[in-house]
Design a protein around this motif. Structure first.
Motif, PDB file in Angstrom:
ATOM      1  N   PHE A  22       0.832  -1.205   0.000  1.00 20.02           N
ATOM      2  CA  PHE A  22       0.000   0.000   0.000  1.00 20.02           C
ATOM      3  C   PHE A  22       0.868   1.257   0.000  1.00 20.02           C
ATOM      4  O   PHE A  22       0.495   2.264  -0.612  1.00 20.02           O
ATOM      5  CB  PHE A  22      -0.953   0.016   1.195  1.00 20.02           C
ATOM      6  CG  PHE A  22      -2.003   1.079   1.071  1.00 20.02           C
ATOM      7  CD1 PHE A  22      -3.082   0.910   0.226  1.00 20.02           C
ATOM      8  CD2 PHE A  22      -1.881   2.280   1.765  1.00 20.02           C
ATOM      9  CE1 PHE A  22      -4.032   1.911   0.063  1.00 20.02           C
ATOM     10  CE2 PHE A  22      -2.832   3.280   1.622  1.00 20.02           C
ATOM     11  CZ  PHE A  22      -3.908   3.084   0.766  1.00 20.02           C
ATOM     12  N   ARG A  23       2.035   1.204   0.658  1.00 17.94           N
ATOM     13  CA  ARG A  23       2.956   2.343   0.578  1.00 17.94           C
ATOM     14  C   ARG A  23       3.340   2.582  -0.881  1.00 17.94           C
ATOM     15  O   ARG A  23       3.424   3.719  -1.342  1.00 17.94           O
ATOM     16  CB  ARG A  23       4.211   2.097   1.420  1.00 17.94           C
ATOM     17  CG  ARG A  23       3.984   2.127   2.914  1.00 17.94           C
ATOM     18  CD  ARG A  23       5.275   2.433   3.673  1.00 17.94           C
ATOM     19  NE  ARG A  23       6.361   1.510   3.351  1.00 17.94           N
ATOM     20  CZ  ARG A  23       6.611   0.382   4.005  1.00 17.94           C
ATOM     21  NH1 ARG A  23       5.814   0.018   5.011  1.00 17.94           N
ATOM     22  NH2 ARG A  23       7.626  -0.389   3.682  1.00 17.94           N
ATOM     23  N   GLY A  24       3.576   1.498  -1.613  1.00 19.35           N
ATOM     24  CA  GLY A  24       3.921   1.634  -3.021  1.00 19.35           C
ATOM     25  C   GLY A  24       2.791   2.243  -3.832  1.00 19.35           C
ATOM     26  O   GLY A  24       3.023   3.077  -4.716  1.00 19.35           O
ATOM     27  N   ALA A  25       1.566   1.831  -3.527  1.00 20.99           N
ATOM     28  CA  ALA A  25       0.413   2.378  -4.245  1.00 20.99           C
ATOM     29  C   ALA A  25       0.254   3.869  -3.951  1.00 20.99           C
ATOM     30  O   ALA A  25      -0.040   4.664  -4.862  1.00 20.99           O
ATOM     31  CB  ALA A  25      -0.849   1.619  -3.843  1.00 20.99           C
ATOM     32  N   LEU A  26       0.449   4.250  -2.697  1.00 22.18           N
ATOM     33  CA  LEU A  26       0.365   5.669  -2.346  1.00 22.18           C
ATOM     34  C   LEU A  26       1.485   6.468  -3.004  1.00 22.18           C
ATOM     35  O   LEU A  26       1.269   7.584  -3.486  1.00 22.18           O
ATOM     36  CB  LEU A  26       0.437   5.840  -0.820  1.00 22.18           C
ATOM     37  CG  LEU A  26      -0.870   5.780  -0.039  1.00 22.18           C
ATOM     38  CD1 LEU A  26      -0.603   5.994   1.450  1.00 22.18           C
ATOM     39  CD2 LEU A  26      -1.877   6.806  -0.543  1.00 22.18           C
ATOM     40  N   ARG A  27       2.678   5.892  -3.028  1.00 24.20           N
ATOM     41  CA  ARG A  27       3.800   6.576  -3.663  1.00 24.20           C
ATOM     42  C   ARG A  27       3.490   6.840  -5.140  1.00 24.20           C
ATOM     43  O   ARG A  27       3.754   7.934  -5.658  1.00 24.20           O
ATOM     44  CB  ARG A  27       5.071   5.738  -3.524  1.00 24.20           C
ATOM     45  CG  ARG A  27       6.276   6.304  -4.276  1.00 24.20           C
ATOM     46  CD  ARG A  27       7.485   5.396  -4.152  1.00 24.20           C
ATOM     47  NE  ARG A  27       8.138   5.558  -2.871  1.00 24.20           N
ATOM     48  CZ  ARG A  27       9.096   6.458  -2.630  1.00 24.20           C
ATOM     49  NH1 ARG A  27       9.472   7.298  -3.585  1.00 24.20           N
ATOM     50  NH2 ARG A  27       9.664   6.529  -1.448  1.00 24.20           N
ATOM     51  N   GLU A  28       2.926   5.847  -5.821  1.00 28.59           N
ATOM     52  CA  GLU A  28       2.581   6.007  -7.227  1.00 28.59           C
ATOM     53  C   GLU A  28       1.533   7.108  -7.407  1.00 28.59           C
ATOM     54  O   GLU A  28       1.631   7.933  -8.325  1.00 28.59           O
ATOM     55  CB  GLU A  28       2.050   4.694  -7.784  1.00 28.59           C
ATOM     56  CG  GLU A  28       1.689   4.755  -9.260  1.00 28.59           C
ATOM     57  CD  GLU A  28       1.193   3.429  -9.803  1.00 28.59           C
ATOM     58  OE1 GLU A  28       0.680   3.423 -10.931  1.00 28.59           O
ATOM     59  OE2 GLU A  28       1.306   2.413  -9.082  1.00 28.59           O
ATOM     60  N   ALA A  29       0.542   7.126  -6.514  1.00 29.51           N
ATOM     61  CA  ALA A  29      -0.503   8.148  -6.605  1.00 29.51           C
ATOM     62  C   ALA A  29       0.054   9.541  -6.366  1.00 29.51           C
ATOM     63  O   ALA A  29      -0.266  10.492  -7.085  1.00 29.51           O
ATOM     64  CB  ALA A  29      -1.617   7.840  -5.600  1.00 29.51           C
ATOM     65  N   VAL A  30       0.906   9.667  -5.353  1.00 27.17           N
ATOM     66  CA  VAL A  30       1.460  10.974  -4.988  1.00 27.17           C
ATOM     67  C   VAL A  30       2.419  11.480  -6.057  1.00 27.17           C
ATOM     68  O   VAL A  30       2.432  12.674  -6.387  1.00 27.17           O
ATOM     69  CB  VAL A  30       2.177  10.880  -3.623  1.00 27.17           C
ATOM     70  CG1 VAL A  30       2.971  12.147  -3.354  1.00 27.17           C
ATOM     71  CG2 VAL A  30       1.165  10.654  -2.512  1.00 27.17           C
ATOM     72  N   THR A  31       3.220  10.573  -6.619  1.00 30.33           N
ATOM     73  CA  THR A  31       4.222  10.982  -7.603  1.00 30.33           C
ATOM     74  C   THR A  31       3.584  11.677  -8.800  1.00 30.33           C
ATOM     75  O   THR A  31       4.182  12.559  -9.413  1.00 30.33           O
ATOM     76  CB  THR A  31       5.030   9.757  -8.085  1.00 30.33           C
ATOM     77  OG1 THR A  31       5.656   9.152  -6.947  1.00 30.33           O
ATOM     78  CG2 THR A  31       6.101  10.160  -9.084  1.00 30.33           C
ATOM     79  N   GLY A  32       2.369  11.330  -9.136  1.00 32.29           N
ATOM     80  CA  GLY A  32       1.708  11.962 -10.261  1.00 32.29           C
ATOM     81  C   GLY A  32       1.286  13.400 -10.021  1.00 32.29           C
ATOM     82  O   GLY A  32       0.791  14.054 -10.934  1.00 32.29           O
ATOM     83  N   LEU A  33       1.489  13.901  -8.802  1.00 36.29           N
ATOM     84  CA  LEU A  33       1.018  15.249  -8.470  1.00 36.29           C
ATOM     85  C   LEU A  33       2.053  16.337  -8.709  1.00 36.29           C
ATOM     86  O   LEU A  33       1.710  17.504  -8.823  1.00 36.29           O
ATOM     87  CB  LEU A  33       0.581  15.303  -7.003  1.00 36.29           C
ATOM     88  CG  LEU A  33      -0.781  14.687  -6.679  1.00 36.29           C
ATOM     89  CD1 LEU A  33      -1.010  14.692  -5.174  1.00 36.29           C
ATOM     90  CD2 LEU A  33      -1.889  15.454  -7.375  1.00 36.29           C
ATOM     91  N   PHE A  34       3.324  15.985  -8.741  1.00 38.58           N
ATOM     92  CA  PHE A  34       4.343  17.024  -8.861  1.00 38.58           C
ATOM     93  C   PHE A  34       5.576  16.477  -9.570  1.00 38.58           C
ATOM     94  O   PHE A  34       5.812  15.276  -9.621  1.00 38.58           O
ATOM     95  CB  PHE A  34       4.739  17.567  -7.484  1.00 38.58           C
ATOM     96  CG  PHE A  34       4.876  16.508  -6.416  1.00 38.58           C
ATOM     97  CD1 PHE A  34       3.921  16.388  -5.424  1.00 38.58           C
ATOM     98  CD2 PHE A  34       5.954  15.624  -6.416  1.00 38.58           C
ATOM     99  CE1 PHE A  34       4.045  15.398  -4.457  1.00 38.58           C
ATOM    100  CE2 PHE A  34       6.082  14.649  -5.442  1.00 38.58           C
ATOM    101  CZ  PHE A  34       5.114  14.535  -4.463  1.00 38.58           C
ATOM    102  N   GLU A  35       6.338  17.403 -10.127  1.00 37.58           N
ATOM    103  CA  GLU A  35       7.555  17.022 -10.834  1.00 37.58           C
ATOM    104  C   GLU A  35       8.753  16.969  -9.901  1.00 37.58           C
ATOM    105  O   GLU A  35       9.685  16.187 -10.121  1.00 37.58           O
ATOM    106  CB  GLU A  35       7.818  18.007 -11.982  1.00 37.58           C
ATOM    107  CG  GLU A  35       6.747  17.977 -13.073  1.00 37.58           C
ATOM    108  CD  GLU A  35       7.045  18.954 -14.192  1.00 37.58           C
ATOM    109  OE1 GLU A  35       8.160  19.507 -14.215  1.00 37.58           O
ATOM    110  OE2 GLU A  35       6.168  19.173 -15.045  1.00 37.58           O
TER     111      GLU A  35
END
Length: 229
Positions: A22-35
């Motif tokens: 789930f940490r990985g899933a959150l990381r993937e979601a968050v990464t899409g928000l900023f460069e």
């Protein structure tokens, strides 16, 4: 959703959950928000405190409500007292409306059910990073908020990080000498903490304090968070 937070801003986040997937899933979601972003991960409460102490300015903490090292809402209470400048968003599989309302009462900047789709998670996190709050749209935050309950929540929220920890130890049935040993302080220091807790909660005995402490327990039984300096 493309990167929505300004590309010129460096965002620093901590994802705290004891489930690596789930940490990985959150990381993937968050990464899409900023460069430009720095994302750290923590699998237990001790790791969170060390990360926040070491990293300095953190823009957002995504905190699992039931991760190892906390009991009930004590993790959220501790973080809000110890690191008041860090916004905390609770990410939990427990989406009971009463739990969500209690998290917000204790100072969370948002509540994200783990069942949300990735796009909704991004929307929620973006709202908080922009200074807002986010809860599921079908949750009425004003419900079940009696004056007596609100007053007690405010008293609990006034506890210092040390007092939160001592209260949790009292609720586990530890004696003053045991608490002193766990904290590495004198019994006199523990007695001072207990006296301050009773005064802040408006109760006259340890037993009454433990009853109040039950308001911050959502069912799990585990250790209390550490004190950091």
């Amino acid at each position: 959703m493309n990167a929505s937070v300004s590309a010129s801003v460096l965002c620093r986040l901590v994802i705290a959950d004891d489930h690596p997937l789930f940490r990985g899933a959150l990381r993937e979601a968050v990464t899409g928000l900023f460069e430009r972003g720095e994302i750290a991960e923590a699998g237990c409460f001790d790791d969170i405190s060390m990360l926040l102490d070491r990293a300095g300015d953190i823009d957002l903490l995504l905190l699992d409500l039931t991760m190892p090292g906390v009991r009930g809402f004590s993790g959220l209470m501790y973080m809000r007292a110890q690191f008041p400048g860090v916004p905390v968003v609770i990410v939990s599989a427990n989406d009971d409306p009463a739990v969500i309302r209690r998290c917000m009462d204790f100072g969370a900047s948002g509540f994200i059910p783990k069942t949300l789709a990735t796009d909704q998670i991004r929307e929620a996190i973006e709202a908080v990073l922009r200074g807002g709050v986010w809860t599921p749209p079908d949750i009425d935050l004003a419900a079940d908020g009696g004056d007596d309950n609100s007053a007690m929540l405010a008293r609990l929220a006034s506890l210092t990080p040390q007092q939160v920890r001592v209260l949790m130890m009292l609720s586990e049935g530890l004696l003053n000498k045991q608490i002193a040993y766990e904290l590495g302080v004198s019994e006199a220091t523990v007695k001072a903490h207990v006296s301050a807790i009773l005064q802040k909660l408006g109760v006259e005995s340890r037993t009454q304090a433990v009853i109040v402490a039950s308001k911050i327990d959502v069912g799990q039984r585990s250790q209390v968070p550490p004190i950091t300096h």
